[in-house]
Design a protein around this motif. Sequence first.
Motif, PDB file in Angstrom:
ATOM      1  N   PHE A 135       0.834  -1.208   0.000  1.00  0.00           N
ATOM      2  CA  PHE A 135       0.000   0.000   0.000  1.00  0.00           C
ATOM      3  C   PHE A 135       0.868   1.258   0.000  1.00  0.00           C
ATOM      4  CE2 PHE A 135      -3.701  -2.290   2.351  1.00  0.00           C
ATOM      5  CZ  PHE A 135      -4.252  -2.661   1.135  1.00  0.00           C
ATOM      6  N   ALA A 136       1.896   1.267   0.859  1.00  0.00           N
ATOM      7  CA  ALA A 136       2.781   2.426   0.950  1.00  0.00           C
ATOM      8  C   ALA A 136       3.499   2.637  -0.384  1.00  0.00           C
ATOM      9  CB  ALA A 136       3.792   2.230   2.074  1.00  0.00           C
ATOM     10  N   ASP A 137       3.906   1.551  -1.018  1.00  0.00           N
ATOM     11  CA  ASP A 137       4.564   1.585  -2.323  1.00  0.00           C
ATOM     12  C   ASP A 137       3.619   2.213  -3.355  1.00  0.00           C
ATOM     13  OD1 ASP A 137       6.487   0.972  -4.305  1.00  0.00           O
ATOM     14  OD2 ASP A 137       5.521  -0.968  -4.725  1.00  0.00           O
ATOM     15  N   ARG A 138       2.395   1.726  -3.373  1.00  0.00           N
ATOM     16  CA  ARG A 138       1.402   2.213  -4.334  1.00  0.00           C
ATOM     17  C   ARG A 138       1.084   3.694  -4.115  1.00  0.00           C
ATOM     18  NH1 ARG A 138      -2.050   0.155  -8.366  1.00  0.00           N
ATOM     19  NH2 ARG A 138      -0.225  -1.121  -8.685  1.00  0.00           N
ATOM     20  N   LEU A 139       0.982   4.101  -2.844  1.00  0.00           N
ATOM     21  CA  LEU A 139       0.683   5.509  -2.552  1.00  0.00           C
ATOM     22  C   LEU A 139       1.749   6.413  -3.147  1.00  0.00           C
ATOM     23  CD1 LEU A 139      -0.599   5.338   1.139  1.00  0.00           C
ATOM     24  CD2 LEU A 139      -1.882   6.206  -0.829  1.00  0.00           C
ATOM     25  N   GLN A 143       1.637   9.133  -6.624  1.00  0.00           N
ATOM     26  CA  GLN A 143       1.990  10.541  -6.568  1.00  0.00           C
ATOM     27  C   GLN A 143       2.906  10.971  -7.706  1.00  0.00           C
ATOM     28  OE1 GLN A 143       3.032  10.551  -2.492  1.00  0.00           O
ATOM     29  NE2 GLN A 143       1.021  11.310  -1.897  1.00  0.00           N
ATOM     30  N   THR A 144       3.523   9.986  -8.362  1.00  0.00           N
ATOM     31  CA  THR A 144       4.433  10.336  -9.453  1.00  0.00           C
ATOM     32  C   THR A 144       3.938   9.750 -10.774  1.00  0.00           C
ATOM     33  OG1 THR A 144       5.767   8.424  -8.811  1.00  0.00           O
ATOM     34  CG2 THR A 144       6.497  10.548  -8.028  1.00  0.00           C
ATOM     35  N   ARG A 155      -4.536   2.286 -16.150  1.00  0.00           N
ATOM     36  CA  ARG A 155      -4.531   0.912 -15.667  1.00  0.00           C
ATOM     37  C   ARG A 155      -4.159   0.863 -14.196  1.00  0.00           C
ATOM     38  NH1 ARG A 155      -0.217  -2.197 -14.575  1.00  0.00           N
ATOM     39  NH2 ARG A 155       0.905  -1.670 -16.479  1.00  0.00           N
ATOM     40  N   ILE A 156      -3.137   1.632 -13.821  1.00  0.00           N
ATOM     41  CA  ILE A 156      -2.718   1.648 -12.417  1.00  0.00           C
ATOM     42  C   ILE A 156      -3.823   2.244 -11.542  1.00  0.00           C
ATOM     43  CG2 ILE A 156      -1.067   2.670 -10.789  1.00  0.00           C
ATOM     44  CD1 ILE A 156       1.070   2.322 -12.958  1.00  0.00           C
ATOM     45  N   ALA A 157      -4.465   3.286 -12.060  1.00  0.00           N
ATOM     46  CA  ALA A 157      -5.546   3.925 -11.296  1.00  0.00           C
ATOM     47  C   ALA A 157      -6.695   2.944 -11.091  1.00  0.00           C
ATOM     48  CB  ALA A 157      -6.031   5.173 -12.023  1.00  0.00           C
ATOM     49  N   GLN A 158      -7.025   2.207 -12.136  1.00  0.00           N
ATOM     50  CA  GLN A 158      -8.131   1.259 -12.051  1.00  0.00           C
ATOM     51  C   GLN A 158      -7.819   0.123 -11.084  1.00  0.00           C
ATOM     52  OE1 GLN A 158      -9.420   0.010 -15.843  1.00  0.00           O
ATOM     53  NE2 GLN A 158     -11.202  -1.080 -15.044  1.00  0.00           N
ATOM     54  N   GLU A 159      -6.606  -0.379 -11.185  1.00  0.00           N
ATOM     55  CA  GLU A 159      -6.183  -1.446 -10.285  1.00  0.00           C
ATOM     56  C   GLU A 159      -6.232  -0.969  -8.829  1.00  0.00           C
ATOM     57  OE1 GLU A 159      -2.615  -4.547 -10.960  1.00  0.00           O
ATOM     58  OE2 GLU A 159      -2.005  -2.600 -10.206  1.00  0.00           O
ATOM     59  N   GLU A 179      -7.045   7.742   0.747  1.00  0.00           N
ATOM     60  CA  GLU A 179      -5.934   8.361   0.025  1.00  0.00           C
ATOM     61  C   GLU A 179      -5.672   7.662  -1.304  1.00  0.00           C
ATOM     62  OE1 GLU A 179      -2.019   9.575   1.721  1.00  0.00           O
ATOM     63  OE2 GLU A 179      -3.081   9.150   3.601  1.00  0.00           O
ATOM     64  N   LEU A 180      -5.707   6.333  -1.289  1.00  0.00           N
ATOM     65  CA  LEU A 180      -5.493   5.563  -2.520  1.00  0.00           C
ATOM     66  C   LEU A 180      -6.508   5.996  -3.573  1.00  0.00           C
ATOM     67  CD1 LEU A 180      -4.936   1.966  -1.062  1.00  0.00           C
ATOM     68  CD2 LEU A 180      -3.319   3.170  -2.533  1.00  0.00           C
ATOM     69  N   GLU A 181      -7.779   6.059  -3.169  1.00  0.00           N
ATOM     70  CA  GLU A 181      -8.832   6.404  -4.116  1.00  0.00           C
ATOM     71  C   GLU A 181      -8.693   7.838  -4.616  1.00  0.00           C
ATOM     72  OE1 GLU A 181     -12.557   3.526  -2.845  1.00  0.00           O
ATOM     73  OE2 GLU A 181     -12.399   5.513  -1.928  1.00  0.00           O
ATOM     74  N   ASP A 182      -8.389   8.755  -3.700  1.00  0.00           N
ATOM     75  CA  ASP A 182      -8.301  10.152  -4.112  1.00  0.00           C
ATOM     76  C   ASP A 182      -7.122  10.406  -5.050  1.00  0.00           C
ATOM     77  OD1 ASP A 182     -10.579  10.640  -2.789  1.00  0.00           O
ATOM     78  OD2 ASP A 182      -9.760  12.033  -1.314  1.00  0.00           O
TER      79      ASP A 182
END
Length: 487
Positions: A135-139, A143-144, A155-159, A179-182
């Motif tokens: 999760f921390a990795d994805r967050l 951001q980048t 694709r990343i956003a959908q996943e 936060e992930l969703e936003d």
Amino acid sequence: MTDQEFLRAIKRQYDPDDTARITRALQFATKAHAGQSRKSGGPYIQHPIAVADRLRQMRLDAETVMAGLLHDVPEDTTTTLAEIEAEFGPTVAFLVGGITKVGKVKYRGLDRYIENLQKMFIAMAEDVRVVIIKFADRLDNLQTLDVLPKEKRQRIAQETIELYAPLAHRLGMGEIKGELEDLAFPHLSPREHLWMSTQVGTQYHQLEQVVEELTWRIRERLAQEDLSPNDIHGRRKHLYSLYKKITRPENNRDLRRIYDLVALRIVMPNLGGCYAALGVVHRHWKPMPGRFKDYIAQPKPNGYRSLHTTVFGPNGVPVEIQIRDPQMHDQAEYGVTAHWHYTESGKPDTGSRVSPKLAWVNELAEWRRQVDTPEQYLETLRIDALHQRIFCFTPNGDVIDLPEGATVVDFAYHVHSDLGDRCVGARVNEKMCRVDSTLKSGDVVEIVTEKRRKGPNPDWLDFVKTQAARSHIRRAAREQDTTRPIP
Ligand code: MN
């Protein structure tokens, strides 16, 4: 964040021993990633530092922070997992290995989604910290995201929205989920994101003034009763969760129907204080009917506990108020990670590492063995696990936990297969209901059976929601009549 800033923050939070180990992990990772840079520019080590710092903010133990620093080393450098193990021991190596496994599958449409799910669940069943690092990795990656081509971004956003956020929710990590969703929302649907942000812009501002005034007045009233809250603060609803709510048909994209756009949160020192504070609030501000929920007496399936009520605040503006104690607050923000919290009194209690709340994770792995195809498994997951659950009661008061939308037949099969086979209807809250009636939380359900009934009706497959009911009906139908086609 520079490595020096990171280390200063670590030093403030961890004991000298752990600080030394984390420092070594940082040096090790810096050396391994030397010469690499991020797609967004800057040295690569900035990414593992950002990930590790997020884990620090979540107050996770030193090993998790170290694994955060080292998480991309085996994948992206010539340094191996064996070298990490030799240097930092088996636990850190296990966590890093787990993240590498979870992240290794290349994109192949739906298959990847399913495979990822499986890997995550298996990893989670072994140690849920692997998923938290992910999760921390994805967050940080979200951001980048701007530097990537549009297709990859989407694709990343959908996943993130379909897989990571529901998992975070299921693990009770409300803040991370939001936060992930936003972060994913603007990449997934830029126009809707823009529409939503414009909608709430001015509303937030007005509401925050109302909440500020109410905060001040509640403080005063609580003080009159000798109640002192640990904290009272306003919190904005996350944009994507607001978007999902406002686009439900009954809300008709109308912001005035949403009462928790900004909520007021009261943290009381203990359980008794929560109910006392609720009493004070209801005595001085009129509650809106049907909006009071006691999630302390009846926690949400992911462990969430709080009292919720909506009152008419200053100028008659409805304001949602959430009341909880510090433990409930931690649980709501960090979910399962609360079990790994690095406490001031010492290390986390590793004896209770596998929380009983994670039993459902093992259940998922079990289901995987029971169904035939990955598609079926995915369907099961979507329906049984990632959706909201409802709680119904047998006449004896036993709680039956079902997915949202479950029917009388699902209930019957959940209690016993015989009950399902002979079900002809039910008394729900003492009213007769048909077999296909949808249940809701709090319903008291008494299944009505017929002794001579030979078995279930295959047509029930059209409305049942649980895998258990589905497989019982299919099996019974096969046994009953082999000439009739089964849907
Ligand atoms: Mn990474």
